[in-house]
Design a protein around this motif. Sequence first.
Motif, PDB file in Angstrom:
ATOM      1  N   ASP A 247       0.809  -1.228   0.000  1.00 33.68           N
ATOM      2  CA  ASP A 247       0.000   0.000   0.000  1.00 33.68           C
ATOM      3  C   ASP A 247       0.836   1.269   0.000  1.00 33.68           C
ATOM      4  OD1 ASP A 247      -2.457  -1.290  -0.140  1.00 33.68           O
ATOM      5  OD2 ASP A 247      -2.677  -1.369   2.042  1.00 33.68           O
ATOM      6  N   ALA A 248       2.145   1.161   0.248  1.00 32.76           N
ATOM      7  CA  ALA A 248       3.012   2.347   0.246  1.00 32.76           C
ATOM      8  C   ALA A 248       2.442   3.463   1.114  1.00 32.76           C
ATOM      9  CB  ALA A 248       3.261   2.837  -1.188  1.00 32.76           C
ATOM     10  N   GLU A 249       1.951   3.097   2.299  1.00 32.58           N
ATOM     11  CA  GLU A 249       1.488   4.111   3.254  1.00 32.58           C
ATOM     12  C   GLU A 249       2.667   4.990   3.655  1.00 32.58           C
ATOM     13  OE1 GLU A 249      -0.354   2.263   6.590  1.00 32.58           O
ATOM     14  OE2 GLU A 249      -2.096   1.557   5.455  1.00 32.58           O
ATOM     15  N   LEU A 250       2.381   6.219   4.013  1.00 32.84           N
ATOM     16  CA  LEU A 250       3.450   7.138   4.398  1.00 32.84           C
ATOM     17  C   LEU A 250       4.299   6.562   5.532  1.00 32.84           C
ATOM     18  CD1 LEU A 250       4.917   9.840   4.208  1.00 32.84           C
ATOM     19  CD2 LEU A 250       3.154  10.825   5.687  1.00 32.84           C
ATOM     20  N   GLN A 261      11.598  -1.563   7.664  1.00 33.61           N
ATOM     21  CA  GLN A 261      10.800  -2.345   6.729  1.00 33.61           C
ATOM     22  C   GLN A 261      11.565  -2.416   5.417  1.00 33.61           C
ATOM     23  OE1 GLN A 261       6.595  -1.371   6.667  1.00 33.61           O
ATOM     24  NE2 GLN A 261       6.382  -1.905   4.508  1.00 33.61           N
ATOM     25  N   TYR A 262      11.597  -3.587   4.810  1.00 37.51           N
ATOM     26  CA  TYR A 262      12.429  -3.741   3.620  1.00 37.51           C
ATOM     27  C   TYR A 262      11.766  -3.164   2.373  1.00 37.51           C
ATOM     28  CZ  TYR A 262      15.358  -5.698  -0.012  1.00 37.51           C
ATOM     29  OH  TYR A 262      16.184  -5.839  -1.098  1.00 37.51           O
ATOM     30  N   MET A 263      10.459  -3.410   2.216  1.00 40.01           N
ATOM     31  CA  MET A 263       9.784  -2.968   0.991  1.00 40.01           C
ATOM     32  C   MET A 263       8.295  -2.817   1.218  1.00 40.01           C
ATOM     33  SD  MET A 263       7.698  -5.594  -0.407  1.00 40.01           S
ATOM     34  CE  MET A 263       7.782  -5.480  -2.201  1.00 40.01           C
ATOM     35  N   SER A 264       7.648  -2.179   0.252  1.00 42.04           N
ATOM     36  CA  SER A 264       6.193  -2.132   0.183  1.00 42.04           C
ATOM     37  C   SER A 264       5.805  -2.338  -1.274  1.00 42.04           C
ATOM     38  CB  SER A 264       5.659  -0.799   0.714  1.00 42.04           C
ATOM     39  OG  SER A 264       4.244  -0.820   0.758  1.00 42.04           O
ATOM     40  N   VAL A 265       4.536  -2.568  -1.508  1.00 42.21           N
ATOM     41  CA  VAL A 265       4.026  -2.646  -2.873  1.00 42.21           C
ATOM     42  C   VAL A 265       3.178  -1.409  -3.112  1.00 42.21           C
ATOM     43  CG1 VAL A 265       2.619  -3.917  -4.527  1.00 42.21           C
ATOM     44  CG2 VAL A 265       4.068  -5.159  -2.908  1.00 42.21           C
ATOM     45  N   TYR A 266       3.586  -0.625  -4.077  1.00 38.25           N
ATOM     46  CA  TYR A 266       2.904   0.612  -4.445  1.00 38.25           C
ATOM     47  C   TYR A 266       1.831   0.295  -5.466  1.00 38.25           C
ATOM     48  CZ  TYR A 266       2.393   5.173  -6.829  1.00 38.25           C
ATOM     49  OH  TYR A 266       1.913   6.318  -7.413  1.00 38.25           O
ATOM     50  N   LYS A 267       0.612   0.590  -5.112  1.00 32.26           N
ATOM     51  CA  LYS A 267      -0.509   0.410  -6.025  1.00 32.26           C
ATOM     52  C   LYS A 267      -1.066   1.801  -6.308  1.00 32.26           C
ATOM     53  CE  LYS A 267      -2.812  -2.286  -3.283  1.00 32.26           C
ATOM     54  NZ  LYS A 267      -3.775  -3.257  -2.735  1.00 32.26           N
ATOM     55  N   PRO A 268      -0.686   2.390  -7.431  1.00 28.95           N
ATOM     56  CA  PRO A 268      -1.129   3.763  -7.705  1.00 28.95           C
ATOM     57  C   PRO A 268      -2.648   3.883  -7.581  1.00 28.95           C
ATOM     58  CG  PRO A 268       0.509   3.078  -9.302  1.00 28.95           C
ATOM     59  CD  PRO A 268       0.155   1.856  -8.508  1.00 28.95           C
ATOM     60  N   PRO A 312       0.846  -3.493 -10.036  1.00 25.70           N
ATOM     61  CA  PRO A 312       1.518  -2.920  -8.866  1.00 25.70           C
ATOM     62  C   PRO A 312       3.025  -2.798  -9.086  1.00 25.70           C
ATOM     63  CG  PRO A 312       1.162  -5.241  -8.503  1.00 25.70           C
ATOM     64  CD  PRO A 312       0.593  -4.930  -9.871  1.00 25.70           C
ATOM     65  N   VAL A 313       3.688  -2.047  -8.192  1.00 24.57           N
ATOM     66  CA  VAL A 313       5.127  -1.791  -8.310  1.00 24.57           C
ATOM     67  C   VAL A 313       5.790  -1.990  -6.944  1.00 24.57           C
ATOM     68  CG1 VAL A 313       6.884  -0.059  -8.895  1.00 24.57           C
ATOM     69  CG2 VAL A 313       4.687  -0.074 -10.111  1.00 24.57           C
ATOM     70  N   ALA A 314       6.902  -2.697  -6.909  1.00 27.67           N
ATOM     71  CA  ALA A 314       7.653  -2.861  -5.664  1.00 27.67           C
ATOM     72  C   ALA A 314       8.408  -1.573  -5.344  1.00 27.67           C
ATOM     73  CB  ALA A 314       8.637  -4.023  -5.790  1.00 27.67           C
ATOM     74  N   VAL A 315       8.402  -1.195  -4.061  1.00 27.55           N
ATOM     75  CA  VAL A 315       9.125  -0.008  -3.607  1.00 27.55           C
ATOM     76  C   VAL A 315      10.107  -0.404  -2.517  1.00 27.55           C
ATOM     77  CG1 VAL A 315       8.955   2.275  -2.560  1.00 27.55           C
ATOM     78  CG2 VAL A 315       7.168   1.496  -4.103  1.00 27.55           C
ATOM     79  N   THR A 316      11.372  -0.066  -2.727  1.00 25.26           N
ATOM     80  CA  THR A 316      12.402  -0.207  -1.696  1.00 25.26           C
ATOM     81  C   THR A 316      13.044   1.160  -1.501  1.00 25.26           C
ATOM     82  OG1 THR A 316      14.233  -0.694  -3.210  1.00 25.26           O
ATOM     83  CG2 THR A 316      12.860  -2.563  -2.509  1.00 25.26           C
ATOM     84  N   VAL A 317      14.010   1.207  -0.626  1.00 23.90           N
ATOM     85  CA  VAL A 317      14.685   2.479  -0.366  1.00 23.90           C
ATOM     86  C   VAL A 317      15.361   3.022  -1.628  1.00 23.90           C
ATOM     87  CG1 VAL A 317      16.914   1.495   0.342  1.00 23.90           C
ATOM     88  CG2 VAL A 317      16.133   3.672   1.340  1.00 23.90           C
TER      89      VAL A 317
END
Length: 360
Positions: A247-250, A261-268, A312-317
Amino acid sequence: MSLAACGNAAQVGRPVGATGPHRGPLRIGLLLPENEIVRFESMDKPLIQERVEQLCPRCTVSYSSAQHDPAAQRNQIEAMITNGIDVLILDAVDTKAVRHSVIQARRANVPVVAYDRLAEGPISGYVTFDGARVGRLQGEALLEALGPNPKNRQVVMMNGSSTDPNAHWFEQGARSVLQGKVKIVKSYETVGWRPENANRNMSAAIAALGPHAIDGVLAANDGLASGVITALETARIHPLPPVTGQDAELAGIQRIVKGEQYMSVYKPFKPEAYTAAEMAIALGHGTSLNGIAKQRVNSATARGIPAVLLTPVAVTVHNIKSTVIKDGLYRVDQICTKKYVDDCRRAGLIGRNGSSHDAG
């Protein structure tokens, strides 16, 4: 598909698919499952309202949140039907429990767009993100974090609620990547997707396995990740094992910046919300969804439902700037508050003087 002349709308009781002149502005009901997950109130609701206003300025959106209560959501649906709603956008708390209400809506000639979760019953359209892809992204990221030889690494799976078919979809996707490559030593269904339940489950896993026996956690979303991480920190586990999210929450992005946290999944959220609004307006006007929905899906009770499955898109640092910042989901200053300045500097989001780097 043309969405012009949106000020003219279908009447309640008008058969779906009927043509000819319509009377009055469309009344669209928006039913979301809860407001504890940040995205529903801050992203989904306003974006749906925004798109409806753009396409159909005279249309109205009536909103209700079920606060995790399936019975309350059924009552909300029935009240909206009674009050003359023309079309519903529904994100079900419990996709099975809502089936009878969806049937009631069909009997009242009120089409239902399933939003994010595929409710049972005669659904007219469905928009979501590809859940198997979400799970695969989480599993792939976790394998990457575990290093080149993960076969003997022990992983805990913190899945979502059993009443949400998406939770099973995410889990299937993750397992398709993880099985045979790591040891899945514990797997939990998290009631209501509540972080406090994830925290209790994780505490139980730590007690059963020992604080040094957990090499990674597949957490199905950012809320569950927060509960997992709190349990790990309470057990004084350091360094923290990699934990996934969604969810790529703030707060999730900030935990990624901090290294918790290592990653989130960004769902525009914008394309999902906009598509739901477009489907609702089309259905309210008795228009086919062929111009919007190119895919078809089946539920436990219906087949061939017109659907849009988004990517969806994976988000890491390493790609925060090129995803959530570039898309305008968050500004650098929203992520890099005083608490996270040093972490943002290490992540390359701000310079040594505290100024933000170019988001591109």
